[in-house]
Design a protein around this motif. Sequence first.
Motif, mmCIF file in Angstrom:
data_model
loop_
_atom_site.group_PDB
_atom_site.id
_atom_site.type_symbol
_atom_site.label_atom_id
_atom_site.label_comp_id
_atom_site.label_asym_id
_atom_site.label_seq_id
_atom_site.Cartn_x
_atom_site.Cartn_y
_atom_site.Cartn_z
ATOM 1 N N LYS A 330 129.900 56.632 13.929
ATOM 2 C CA LYS A 330 129.508 56.596 15.351
ATOM 3 C C LYS A 330 130.606 55.975 16.201
ATOM 4 O O LYS A 330 130.921 56.471 17.295
ATOM 5 C CB LYS A 330 128.197 55.828 15.505
ATOM 6 C CG LYS A 330 126.980 56.562 14.954
ATOM 7 C CD LYS A 330 125.756 55.661 14.928
ATOM 8 C CE LYS A 330 124.586 56.350 14.244
ATOM 9 N NZ LYS A 330 123.408 55.465 14.089
ATOM 10 N N ILE A 331 131.201 54.895 15.710
ATOM 11 C CA ILE A 331 132.314 54.269 16.438
ATOM 12 C C ILE A 331 133.449 55.270 16.608
ATOM 13 O O ILE A 331 134.028 55.414 17.692
ATOM 14 C CB ILE A 331 132.807 53.015 15.685
ATOM 15 C CG1 ILE A 331 131.740 51.926 15.693
ATOM 16 C CG2 ILE A 331 134.098 52.496 16.312
ATOM 17 C CD1 ILE A 331 132.062 50.751 14.780
ATOM 18 N N GLY A 332 133.757 55.990 15.539
ATOM 19 C CA GLY A 332 134.858 56.950 15.590
ATOM 20 C C GLY A 332 134.630 58.069 16.581
ATOM 21 O O GLY A 332 135.544 58.425 17.354
ATOM 22 N N TYR A 333 133.427 58.627 16.591
ATOM 23 C CA TYR A 333 133.173 59.748 17.503
ATOM 24 C C TYR A 333 133.061 59.301 18.960
ATOM 25 O O TYR A 333 133.416 60.056 19.876
ATOM 26 C CB TYR A 333 131.927 60.515 17.058
ATOM 27 C CG TYR A 333 132.237 61.486 15.934
ATOM 28 C CD1 TYR A 333 133.387 62.264 15.968
ATOM 29 C CD2 TYR A 333 131.396 61.618 14.836
ATOM 30 C CE1 TYR A 333 133.692 63.138 14.944
ATOM 31 C CE2 TYR A 333 131.683 62.496 13.806
ATOM 32 C CZ TYR A 333 132.846 63.256 13.865
ATOM 33 O OH TYR A 333 133.154 64.132 12.852
ATOM 34 N N VAL A 334 132.602 58.081 19.205
ATOM 35 C CA VAL A 334 132.616 57.559 20.577
ATOM 36 C C VAL A 334 134.063 57.384 21.048
ATOM 37 O O VAL A 334 134.411 57.762 22.177
ATOM 38 C CB VAL A 334 131.842 56.224 20.661
ATOM 39 C CG1 VAL A 334 132.093 55.548 22.013
ATOM 40 C CG2 VAL A 334 130.342 56.467 20.472
ATOM 41 N N GLY A 339 138.614 59.158 24.409
ATOM 42 C CA GLY A 339 140.039 59.447 24.492
ATOM 43 C C GLY A 339 140.414 60.909 24.599
ATOM 44 O O GLY A 339 141.613 61.223 24.660
ATOM 45 N N MET A 340 139.426 61.809 24.655
ATOM 46 C CA MET A 340 139.735 63.236 24.597
ATOM 47 C C MET A 340 140.577 63.710 25.778
ATOM 48 O O MET A 340 141.652 64.324 25.599
ATOM 49 C CB MET A 340 138.443 64.051 24.512
ATOM 50 C CG MET A 340 138.673 65.517 24.183
ATOM 51 S SD MET A 340 139.324 65.729 22.509
ATOM 52 C CE MET A 340 137.856 65.336 21.538
ATOM 53 N N PRO A 369 140.677 57.757 15.967
ATOM 54 C CA PRO A 369 139.313 58.237 15.685
ATOM 55 C C PRO A 369 139.240 59.119 14.450
ATOM 56 O O PRO A 369 138.188 59.181 13.786
ATOM 57 C CB PRO A 369 138.939 59.015 16.957
ATOM 58 C CG PRO A 369 140.226 59.361 17.612
ATOM 59 C CD PRO A 369 141.158 58.247 17.276
ATOM 60 N N GLU A 370 140.347 59.778 14.107
ATOM 61 C CA GLU A 370 140.355 60.574 12.871
ATOM 62 C C GLU A 370 140.152 59.685 11.644
ATOM 63 O O GLU A 370 139.470 60.063 10.691
ATOM 64 C CB GLU A 370 141.680 61.333 12.747
ATOM 65 C CG GLU A 370 141.800 62.540 13.638
ATOM 66 C CD GLU A 370 140.834 63.644 13.266
ATOM 67 O OE1 GLU A 370 140.983 64.240 12.180
ATOM 68 O OE2 GLU A 370 139.920 63.898 14.070
ATOM 69 N N GLY A 371 140.736 58.493 11.650
ATOM 70 C CA GLY A 371 140.552 57.570 10.534
ATOM 71 C C GLY A 371 139.106 57.120 10.396
ATOM 72 O O GLY A 371 138.564 57.047 9.281
#
Length: 458
Positions: A330-334, A339-340, A369-371
Amino acid sequence: MSSTPHPSTPSAGPVEPDIYHDADAPTTSPSEYRRVAMATMIGTTIEWYDFFIYANVAALLFGKLFFSGLGEWRDLAAFATLGVAFFFRPAGALTMGWVGDRFGRRVVLVLTLGLMGVATTLVGLLPTADQIGIAAPILLIVLRCLQGFSAGGEWGGAAMLAVEHAPHGQRGKFGAYPQIGVPLGMLLATTFLTVLTMALGKEQFDAWGWRIPFLFSVVLIVIGWWIRRRVAESPVFEELKEIKDVATVKQGDLLHHNFKDIVIAAASFMANNAFGYMLVGGFILGYASKNGLPRSEVLMWALVSAALWAVTTMACAMLSDRIGRTLTYKIGYVLMLVGMFPTFWLVHAGVERGEVLLVGLALLWIAIPEGFTYGPQSAMFAEMFPARIRLSAVSLSYAIGAVFGGAFAPMIAEYITIQLGGVVNVAWYLSAVTVISLVSIFFIKDRTNKPLHTMSGH
């Protein structure tokens, strides 16, 4: 290992054995842990080196070499060859998943490595369209499909071998070793391309130098094969064999009984794959190079980004052992959503101003976010499915997520850029995919550190 019924097992019907504590397998030594980690990481690095060599050279040259008759659409056709291979990933996942659940995880690693190596080497020997006409792009697509079939089976075998060997409480960390193979494969591929570009110059590289990294795959395959054949079989699979419960399930039944979880797992992977393919699929590299930025400098930034991605992948996998898989996701996708648009604004500004640094910052951001959304994946997928059909299920989930995520992401991004006249518009498409993946995480039950050496379902 002792076993006891799981407290959630219904009282009605036969009770299947389960294991409360995901303890170390008694036959697994520290040296074997290290051997498994290295084998899954190195083998996957080689496998994905092959994949990324194709992606980057396709972005740079294959439009001109194999699809020159299509005019301004030639680069779009080259990106399409990246996507078409993804349709063969589910076939590879089903085939190799069945092999792995029936005959063991280790055999899958050896088979897929050899198949990918043969296909990649033959691409390096392939005549261009100027030499043999339409046969050239047809043969290129066939070899690309073989790569897709191999990649579909590769990830599941490596990931499950690593996770099922993991000590208690370190499943995320051990599952990250095959994940690290992806950025390391990109790092190796990008380094090779950067050195060749600088050593040969653009003219010589475009004429014949692009073949060298494909042919070098032969050396890497021999190394990877030697390493992988020395690894012990997964203790979970050995346990399955001991109680004679290796999978005999038909793949149609797999889809029937596990369809919901496979769809959710696939959806959770889509955005990671789509956003990541802006980097690994060569879109940003191709876009920046075609619009005047020095290819070698953009490649250097891609190389640094790949190194950062490897670090964030391991760090976030270890973080997931502490805070849970789903929270890490969830942290990664937020972060990805936030940042998109800045990512593509940086790419646009870098090209407009002729500043490679801005494009480099965009590539570096992708790695963060990929990590978060790639490091914990092996462990989370393993925890979603019972052991008997685990390899088939996770391989198929990964393959389907790749088809709907990264398969045509570079091609879609190229199309959006051409039709709408600006690279920033790509952010709308990727944001929509990210929302789908973020929502899917809320439907996944977090089973971090719950029993994995289990013969029962969930």
